[in-house]
Design a protein around this motif. Structure first.
Motif, short mmCIF file in Angstrom:
data_model
loop_
_atom_site.label_atom_id
_atom_site.label_comp_id
_atom_site.label_asym_id
_atom_site.label_seq_id
_atom_site.Cartn_x
_atom_site.Cartn_y
_atom_site.Cartn_z
N LEU A 28 0.83 -1.21 0.00
CA LEU A 28 0.00 0.00 0.00
C LEU A 28 0.86 1.25 0.00
O LEU A 28 0.57 2.21 -0.72
CB LEU A 28 -0.93 0.01 1.22
CG LEU A 28 -2.26 -0.68 1.05
CD1 LEU A 28 -3.04 -0.68 2.36
CD2 LEU A 28 -3.09 -0.02 -0.03
N TYR A 29 1.93 1.27 0.80
CA TYR A 29 2.84 2.42 0.80
C TYR A 29 3.48 2.62 -0.57
O TYR A 29 3.62 3.74 -1.05
CB TYR A 29 3.91 2.26 1.87
CG TYR A 29 3.41 2.43 3.28
CD1 TYR A 29 2.35 3.28 3.56
CD2 TYR A 29 4.01 1.76 4.33
CE1 TYR A 29 1.90 3.44 4.86
CE2 TYR A 29 3.57 1.91 5.62
CZ TYR A 29 2.50 2.75 5.89
OH TYR A 29 2.05 2.92 7.17
N LEU A 30 3.86 1.51 -1.22
CA LEU A 30 4.43 1.60 -2.56
C LEU A 30 3.40 2.17 -3.54
O LEU A 30 3.73 3.03 -4.36
CB LEU A 30 4.90 0.22 -3.02
CG LEU A 30 5.46 0.14 -4.44
CD1 LEU A 30 6.74 0.97 -4.54
CD2 LEU A 30 5.71 -1.30 -4.83
N PHE A 31 2.16 1.72 -3.44
CA PHE A 31 1.10 2.24 -4.30
C PHE A 31 0.91 3.73 -4.08
O PHE A 31 0.80 4.50 -5.04
CB PHE A 31 -0.21 1.49 -4.03
CG PHE A 31 -1.40 2.15 -4.64
CD1 PHE A 31 -1.62 2.09 -6.02
CD2 PHE A 31 -2.31 2.84 -3.85
CE1 PHE A 31 -2.72 2.71 -6.59
CE2 PHE A 31 -3.41 3.46 -4.42
CZ PHE A 31 -3.61 3.39 -5.79
N PHE A 32 0.82 4.18 -2.83
CA PHE A 32 0.63 5.60 -2.55
C PHE A 32 1.79 6.44 -3.08
O PHE A 32 1.59 7.54 -3.60
CB PHE A 32 0.46 5.84 -1.04
CG PHE A 32 -0.81 5.27 -0.48
CD1 PHE A 32 -1.98 5.28 -1.22
CD2 PHE A 32 -0.83 4.72 0.79
CE1 PHE A 32 -3.16 4.75 -0.70
CE2 PHE A 32 -2.00 4.20 1.31
CZ PHE A 32 -3.17 4.21 0.57
N ALA A 33 3.02 5.93 -2.95
CA ALA A 33 4.19 6.67 -3.43
C ALA A 33 4.17 6.80 -4.96
O ALA A 33 4.44 7.86 -5.51
CB ALA A 33 5.47 5.98 -2.98
#
Length: 166
Positions: A28-33
């Motif tokens: 999820l953090y990778l997606f948001f970034a």
């Protein structure tokens, strides 16, 4: 672990659940970034499009609030009419209109209005979160259904509008 009915229950304390939560959070953090990465290049475009979008949202939420206020007014009217009818009716007299008003009071209950409003504005995820946070278990499934059906219907309406006004 297996329940009596054969369903498999995964304990949240086991290693697989912890690893899955860590992996899911990382992704999820990778997606948001990656979703926010091109933001600086779009800054001028976003600033130009903000006034019309903000105006549209003010009108949208204004109409939505007016519809909810109207529904609440109808509920309040039904409650006062029901109380008046109950105080003037005899104990032996069954009044169909009182039952009908009670039905509409339950249909347009404040909890249902709030969850439907959340589904209309924020989609199924926010409506389900609202129902879950207030522990309205009977409204959890309808909130997901209404939100997803709204997405499906609005997608086709949007495609039709695009085809007509292109």
């Amino acid at each position: 672990d297996e329940n009596d009915n054969g369903a498999i229950h995964i304990n949240a304390n086991n290693a697989i659940a912890k690893a899955g939560e860590t992996l899911g959070t990382s992704l999820l953090y990778l997606f948001f970034a990656t979703a926010g990465a091109p933001g600086w290049r779009l800054k001028d475009s976003i600033q130009r499009s903000f006034p019309p979008i903000a105006s549209f949202l003010v009108v949208l939420y204004g109409i939505h609030g007016a519809v909810l206020w109207g529904a609440k007014t109808l509920v309040d009217y039904a409650r006062t009419s029901e109380k008046d009818a109950a105080s003037t009716a005899d104990d032996d007299d069954d009044d169909d209109s009182t039952e009908e008003k009670g039905f509409w009071r339950n249909v347009v209950a404040p909890q249902r209005l709030l969850v439907a409003s959340s589904a209309a504005i924020g989609g199924p995820a926010t409506a389900a979160a609202l129902a879950k946070s207030f522990e309205w278990k009977s409204l959890l499934t309808p909130s997901l259904l209404v939100g997803n059906v709204g997405y499906a219907v609005a997608t086709f309406i949007g495609l039709i509008f695009y085809g007509v006004f292109r």
